[in-house]
Write an enzyme that holds these catalytic residues in place. Sequence first.
Site, short mmCIF file in Angstrom:
data_model
loop_
_atom_site.label_atom_id
_atom_site.label_comp_id
_atom_site.label_asym_id
_atom_site.label_seq_id
_atom_site.Cartn_x
_atom_site.Cartn_y
_atom_site.Cartn_z
CG ASP A 288 -2.23 0.83 0.86
OD1 ASP A 288 -2.15 1.69 -0.04
OD2 ASP A 288 -3.27 0.64 1.51
C1 BGC Z 1 -5.11 3.11 -0.05
C2 BGC Z 1 -5.28 2.03 -1.10
C3 BGC Z 1 -5.13 2.60 -2.47
C4 BGC Z 1 -3.79 3.29 -2.57
C5 BGC Z 1 -3.50 3.87 -3.95
C6 BGC Z 1 -3.88 3.96 -0.29
O1 BGC Z 1 -3.88 5.08 0.53
O2 BGC Z 1 -5.07 2.51 1.21
O3 BGC Z 1 -6.52 1.40 -0.94
O4 BGC Z 1 -5.25 1.60 -3.44
O5 BGC Z 1 -3.75 4.35 -1.63
O6 BGC Z 1 -4.30 4.92 -4.26
#
Ligand code: BGC
Length: 741
Positions: A288
């Site tokens: 993440d």
């Molecule tokens: C979120 C994810 C997301 C990623 C990319 C993160 O802050 O937890 O769910 O896919 O950002 O945007």
Amino acid sequence: MKKFIFALTALAIISCSTTPQLSQEEKEAFEFADKLIKKMTLREKIGQLQQFVTRKGAITGPDGVARNVEEYIREGAVGSFLSIKKPEEMIRLQKIAVEESRLGIPLIFGYDIIHGCRVQFPENLAVSCSWDIEAIEKSASIAAEESAAGGLHWTFSPMCDVSADPRWGRVSEGAGEDPYLGSKISAAMVRGYQGNDLASEKTIAACIKHFAAYGAGQAGRDYHTVDMSEMMFRNRYLPPYRSAVEAGAVTVMSSFNDFMGVPASGNKWLLHDLLREELGFTGFVVSDYDAVHEMVKHGTAADGKDAAMQAMKAHLNMDMVYGDYIAYGEELVKEGKVSEQTIDMLCREVLAVKYRLGLFNDPFKYGRQNREEVWYRPENLEFAREVAAKSMVLLTNNGVLPLNEGKKIALVGPLADAPRDQLGAWIGWGEADRSVTTLAALKERFGAKNILYTKGSDFRKPIKGGIEEAVRLARKADVVLLSIGLSYKESGEATSLTEITVPEAQQALLDAVKKVGKPVVVLLGTGRAMDIRNEVEMADAVLVTWHGGTMEGAAVADLLSGDKNPSGHLTMSFPYCVGQVPVHYDMKITGRPRRGPQHDKKYLSRYMYTPNEPLFPFGYGLSYTEFEYSDLQVVTPEVALGGVVKVSVKITNKGKRDGEDVAQLYVRDLVAETTRPMRELKGFERVSLAAGEAKVVEFEIPTSELAYCHRDLTTKTDAGDFLVWVGADSNATLEGKFTIK
Ligand code: BGC
């Protein structure tokens, strides 16, 4: 003797892990990747493991220095980008990668296409309330086609995190509190995104997130610690991830949280032992956002270099954004801290997915279609309207709904004409100016002259004169519709709340219009379950409209007018109050169970002044007609282990309108090896019945579906007696019994 014991242990470990049987397509992809890797420098290999966002044409690495994006691509120091808004920009960057980098390896572009791309479907929690697996699959395939047309290859969806904590804003992105329903939905979404042919220009790669147990953060606070037994994890949280892996998802995202003391992005047990060895996942894992580096803040890595080393060794392929992989990867190999074989393994899995997407064949195939033709197809908008209507849940109705024709309607509240809010969180390429609002749709359906609209209040602040105007309109109207709830900024990531009631400013509106004495209907817009005791007490009807997507208004008009009959059923309990949270239907019974409100002795597992039960349970939802469940028959009162339990039930539409209901089957293992949930969903079916019609619905439950993780961590089904219930919610009372021999 020692040797013998060792051999036995090794055998036992091997026997519980799956060596994945590679498909022909996967084999071909890995062969291609292996050949390519031989030509790559160490830096190029690590480059494939790095994903960046671009800001004003620059990438900022861990040293804080902004570097030119084009230079990075030419050098082969980046393998992927996320969240690029413009198709033209993706094509431009891809051209540099393919034409100007040494080996011409294409980039993979990802984005959060969570509940629609251009056409926005309702938020995921809402859609799960349709219990319509085919519709969910189709909505994902529409999102995939629209994304691919814009040049995207990869969505960070489905979110498979089970959660029963409405304080956590990200419940809006998931499928609610139940692992069984969640599993059906996560697999359907993977099938929808990836289709049968990953290389088609209509499909994109799915990403199972957030691995793992991100929905179990303590006290509903986002990014918070997760700590639970492995048994609980396997029984309650693992199933939706597992079924998405089985459906063939080619990527997984590691979660922000720690799990059993180790941050997920450096957690080898999660990312390798469980995901690869046991579940047989063969694709690649992306962290993440910044999650690799965040191990430093978690306090389990000394610095970015240490974090990169731990993540690589844990089998995490791609570092999202922060840049520790590309900054320290080469040093780590040169110092012997990470082997080059590990880098090769991580890289080949990334390359293989790029190959399977068809990017090596034609790096520009995504984005070449006629976007204008693919985006916002009228039939897809119509489908989004249908899905939105199926997702909305009627919680109370004293007969005020459906609305009679020709009545004057006062429409009040911050969500009545809120094109951006109705789309909810994570809208990807969604556009608020395409939203059909409730105001617009009601004017169209009931005649503009019959709709008296005022906003009345902002989400959390009163508007000067707002209440007075709302009262004035209520006096002139026959019925008042209050479109209230939470804004889109109060849904999704980083939106944890400790109060889950309708904000005060909006409650004041309700209080004021109620005093006028006209019937009041609450249209509740939200991405989470809420404490709505006050609204339920005051309103004549409550319809949960959620954040219903592009076509929300049209769907609301369909339901209020009675053109369609409500059929959504909650997939997340609406608590009585926040103090009960987490409250979910499949809690354990305890040694001192309280058997309902009539059983309020002391020394039972209960609250002193508050019921144990939520205000509205999992599975609950009304219709304008009435369904009766009868004649539950256990066709197979005795079943052999490995056999199939068969149960049938008669459902009658006793009312005067056609309608659809969701028949739900629950079971309870009566005497088990470990404590088990009070009941568990094990089957459901959407049933459509004309007025007066009756149907017999049959359920077949393989005994393998009744398996659970035991004390020794093996998953198996117990022999013995089970209770079974079928009905329209998790309080179903029609009961039967069967025995597994
Ligand atoms: C979120 C994810 C997301 C990623 C990319 C993160 O802050 O937890 O769910 O896919 O950002 O945007």
